[in-house]
Design an enzyme around this catalytic site. Structure first.
Site, PDB file in Angstrom:
ATOM      1  N   ASP A 200      53.596   5.338  60.712  1.00 17.61           N
ATOM      2  CA  ASP A 200      52.568   4.656  61.479  1.00 17.61           C
ATOM      3  C   ASP A 200      53.305   3.829  62.642  1.00 17.61           C
ATOM      4  O   ASP A 200      54.363   3.874  62.751  1.00 17.61           O
ATOM      5  CB  ASP A 200      52.211   3.734  60.448  1.00 17.61           C
ATOM      6  CG  ASP A 200      50.488   2.967  60.898  1.00 17.61           C
ATOM      7  OD1 ASP A 200      50.295   3.387  62.069  1.00 17.61           O
ATOM      8  OD2 ASP A 200      49.990   2.621  59.971  1.00 17.61           O
TER       9      ASP A 200
ATOM     10  N   ASP B 112      41.218   4.600  62.243  1.00 13.63           N
ATOM     11  CA  ASP B 112      41.056   3.892  61.181  1.00 13.63           C
ATOM     12  C   ASP B 112      39.709   3.586  60.637  1.00 13.63           C
ATOM     13  O   ASP B 112      39.304   2.763  59.640  1.00 13.63           O
ATOM     14  CB  ASP B 112      41.601   2.352  61.313  1.00 13.63           C
ATOM     15  CG  ASP B 112      43.047   2.300  61.098  1.00 13.63           C
ATOM     16  OD1 ASP B 112      43.681   3.011  60.417  1.00 13.63           O
ATOM     17  OD2 ASP B 112      43.803   1.455  61.728  1.00 13.63           O
TER      18      ASP B 112
HETATM   19  C1  GLA Z   1      47.542   0.828  60.413  1.00 14.96           C
HETATM   20  C2  GLA Z   1      47.086   2.240  59.908  1.00 14.96           C
HETATM   21  C3  GLA Z   1      46.295   2.085  58.451  1.00 14.96           C
HETATM   22  C4  GLA Z   1      47.166   1.327  57.505  1.00 14.96           C
HETATM   23  C5  GLA Z   1      47.880  -0.037  58.088  1.00 14.96           C
HETATM   24  C6  GLA Z   1      48.635  -0.544  57.311  1.00 14.96           C
HETATM   25  O1  GLA Z   1      46.291   0.159  60.823  1.00 14.96           O
HETATM   26  O2  GLA Z   1      46.261   2.815  60.852  1.00 14.96           O
HETATM   27  O3  GLA Z   1      45.714   3.175  58.140  1.00 14.96           O
HETATM   28  O4  GLA Z   1      47.939   2.240  57.236  1.00 14.96           O
HETATM   29  O5  GLA Z   1      48.277   0.318  59.352  1.00 14.96           O
HETATM   30  O6  GLA Z   1      49.204  -1.788  57.681  1.00 14.96           O
END
Ligand code: GLA
Length: 730
Positions: free
Chosen positions: A480, A550
């Site tokens: 990420d 997301d």
């Molecule tokens: C980001 C990712 C999510 C999740 C969060 C965790 O926003 O896109 O899918 O993994 O971080 O903090």
């Protein structure tokens, strides 16, 4: 050979499978663009390319006042000369001057496609797949060489370009801007629109068309990432183009950082299309004898509309960009705990989700954020990659074992490029993050970006992540990246080199990704940046799939996945079923609708499976079973977009196996209309003479009937979806 140089005509002809690209050396000096389009031979009249002048156009040749470069089609324009349009190269020399003149010097043609050192790029598996042309241009006064490279894939309609700058002069110079591709079109700008994929967090890659107008229209990112806001993809699309018809010229940047791309329409109404590194946050000192390589641009021309353009990108990316075991292997169905638990989990909770997942046929349990340091919310611990033993008494190794024991593989989340303001790493190395001395260090999600332009920081990241991966049976990594750069500066770079940091960061990031993925060839890596904030071909070179957004709402995902499919294949998109009301938009859709939409990507769940009712578990079991059948052919199929959600209240797409024996189509309604007319879904690209069976409804249809008359779609409430799985039976 797909590349020919005609010495008499002084012209280069580049032939892909069905397209051609032509350049000409004008007056033995200047490299001119002649043509990009349907396949053709070299024109007879090339030597007679007419010199062209324009009022208030300056003449570069005092013996010949007939032409001005600003009125002609240059292949790689430079600054300070008689072309007043957008430049591809700006250089400042040691005397402070920033005028260049690039004249044709020589060419070389080789078989195959050399890799770009330290940068991601498309590749070949045998030298017969492509030929590469290097054209060297030279600034004689300063001994500056610019090597343009063009790789032509013989069996695909793809040309890739990159540029190398070589300083053979005695003194250092600064590259202020270097683009990787420039195309000057003969076309009338009024016949084209500019298509781009704009967005925001949770709303990535929405399609937008902009009519071309005089001046520069461009998209860019100077956030230190390719970004949610502007994907590094543009296309010039003829106004009459559809999915199946019309001219499309597309460029996609194999790079994950700052970029710019656009079209300038000049005073004569001719479009100049360009793409490359963003000149705003960039300057690069090139010492005497040094070279700089600019990242790759993939160029695709289609005379059969957007559909063919996309399928050309899809084939190239899944076959010759993505690497490693999972390029060809089926991806596991996963459950990720993020929306199910957020930070509130312990070993028992995760193992219980895994047990439920095993009952449902799911194959991989992914533990998301919050397993390390003292991280119980997003304020701490990034950079401290040691397990939180309060939550996980057996550490990652113990948890992985327990998950494996219930029959699932185990996957883990990391955010390797970051450091929390509250963390041991930040306390020990406050200068390891991107910052400008004595200035405020802006935080985003309470974190700073590690300065990956530094080798010591790269080494730390590589050893910390490799250490965790070697400590347990980990089969999957979610990589990420959750903030963009501010105060771009590095503690190690000299004052004059500070603007090199963003590109050096990308080179450092690519080194980290390369070393970590190479050291773990059996691990499936999925990239993520607050969802799809770094969905670009650069990252896909290291990691075969990206978390698309997301936003997991079934309706929002129609726009996101439809837009993403313009350049990127379904095998690159992570797509999960989450709980309702949806956490991003609050919408309630059926479990069926959520599954139907997610099945067009790498399928998974992002919820607490232990909360499902018995009826919901049955639906999930069936979805898992269906997806296991679909993943045998959908990831390598041809995608046809059937109905555009940006234009209608419905969205539909279809995947047809290359041999046309298997088909998966989805039809997705947004809001219903009362007293609706019947709507038929017309399929594309089937075998017209074959008989197809709908495996779920047990009905039989002929290919031509499916394509010409279509199926009457089912009509229910808002957000009704239906899928069709067809098999050729004779
Ligand atoms: C980001 C990712 C999510 C999740 C969060 C965790 O926003 O896109 O899918 O993994 O971080 O903090």
């Amino acid at each position: 050979m797909s590349i020919i140089f005609d010495n008499e005509k002084k012209a280069f002809l580049l032939n892909t499978k069905t397209t051609s690209y032509i350049m000409h050396i004008f007056k033995d000096k200047y490299l001119m663009h002649v043509y990009w389009g349907e396949k053709m031979k070299l024109p007879n009249m090339l030597n007679a390319i007419p010199p062209r002048g324009v009022g208030f156009g300056a003449n570069p040749d005092s013996n010949d006042k007939t032409y001005s470069l600003t009125a002609m089609r240059l292949e790689y324009p430079w600054s300070g000369g008689t072309d007043y349009r957008n430049t591809a190269l700006d250089v400042t020399f040691c005397d402070g001057s920033h005028t260049t003149e690039l004249r044709y010097e020589k060419y070389e043609i080789i078989k195959g496609k050399p890799a770009l050192l330290g940068l991601p790029s498309t590749y070949t598996e045998s030298d017969d797949e492509a030929d590469t042309l290097f054209i060297t241009l030279k600034d004689a006064l300063m001994d500056l060489y610019v090597v343009l490279s063009y790789t032509v894939y013989t069996e695909r309609d793809v040309i890739t370009r990159s540029v190398k700058i070589i300083n053979n002069g005695k003194n250092a110079l600064t590259i202020d801007k270097v683009l990787s591709a420039n195309v000057d079109f003969e076309a009338d700008y009024r016949d084209y629109t500019l298509m781009r994929l704009h967005g925001s967090w949770a709303r990535e890659r929405h399609i937008e068309y902009q009519p071309l107008a005089h001046g520069i229209q461009k998209i860019e990112s100077h956030r230190g990432a390719s970004s949610h806001q502007a994907n590094p993809f543009i296309a010039m699309v003829s106004k009459d183009a559809t999915e199946d018809y019309g001219n499309v010229y597309a460029m996609n940047f194999v790079y994950s950082g700052n970029f710019e791309a656009g079209v300038e329409v000049c005073e004569l109404g001719k479009p100049r299309m360009f793409m490359g590194l963003n000149g705003y946050e960039f300057a690069w000192e090139l010492k005497s004898g040094d070279e700089f390589v600019a990242p790759e641009v993939v160029m695709v021309y289609s005379n059969e509309g957007l559909g063919k353009m996309s399928r050309t990108f899809h084939d190239l990316y899944r076959e010759r960009l993505v690497r490693g075991k999972y390029r060809d292997e089926a991806r596991p169905i996963l459950v990720n705990n993020w929306e199910g638990t957020y930070f509130d989990f312990n070993e028992e909770k995760i193992v219980n989700i895994a047990k439920e997942a095993a009952n449902l046929g799911i194959e991989l349990m992914v533990l998301d954020d919050g397993w390390f340091g003292t991280r119980n919310d997003d304020t701490t611990s990034l950079g401290d990659w040691t397990p939180n033993y309060e939550k996980l008494p057996g550490g990652i190794c113990g948890l992985a074992k327990k998950v494996n024991e219930v029959g699932l593989k185990f996957g883990l989340w990391f955010e390797p490029e970051m450091v929390s303001a509250v963390s041991n790493l930040y306390n020990e190395h406050p200068d390891w993050c991107i910052h400008v001395k004595d200035r405020n260090r802006s935080q985003c999600r309470h974190q700073h970006t590690l300065d990956l332009s530094r080798k010591d920081v790269q080494d730390y990241v590589i050893s910390a992540i490799n250490g965790v991966l070697d400590s347990a049976n980990i089969s999957y990594v979610k990589w990420d990246m959750n903030r963009h750069m501010t105060e771009p500066g590095s503690a190690l770079l000299d004052a004059k080199n500070q603007k090199e940091m963003p590109h050096r960061y990308m080179l450092g990031l690519y080194r980290c990704m390369n070393e970590i993925t190479k050291a773990h060839p059996d691990v499936l890596f999925e990239s993520c940046s607050g969802g799809g904030g770094r969905f670009d071909p650069g990252i896909l070179y290291y990691m075969p799939q990206t978390w698309t957004s997301d936003d997991t709402d079934a309706v929002e995902r129609l726009y996101i996945q439809y837009g993403t499919s313009m350049a990127y294949p379904t095998s690159s998109m992570g797509a999960h079923v989450s709980a309702v009301p949806n956490h991003q938009v609050g919408r309630i859709t059926s479990l069926k609708a959520r599954g139907d939409v997610a099945m067009s990507g790498n399928f998974g769940y992002e919820l607490d499976l232990t909360n499902l009712s018995a009826e919901e578990k049955e639906i999930v079991k069936n979805q898992v079973k269906t997806y296991k059948m679909l993943r045998e052919f959908v990831p390598s199929s041809d995608m046809y977009r059937l109905i555009d959600p940006f234009k209608k209240d419905v969205c539909a797409w279809e995947f047809v196996s290359k041999d046309k024996t298997k088909v998966f189509a989805g039809y997705f309604r947004k809001m219903i209309i009362p007293n609706h007319p019947d709507e038929r879904l017309k399929f594309k690209a089937l075998d017209p003479d074959a008989l197809y069976r709908d495996v779920e409804r047990n009905t039989e249809w002929s290919g031509d009937e499916l394509m010409n008359i279509g199926i009457i779609t089912e009509y229910g409430n808002d957000f009704t979806t239906c899928t069709y799985i067809l098999e050729k039976i004779s």
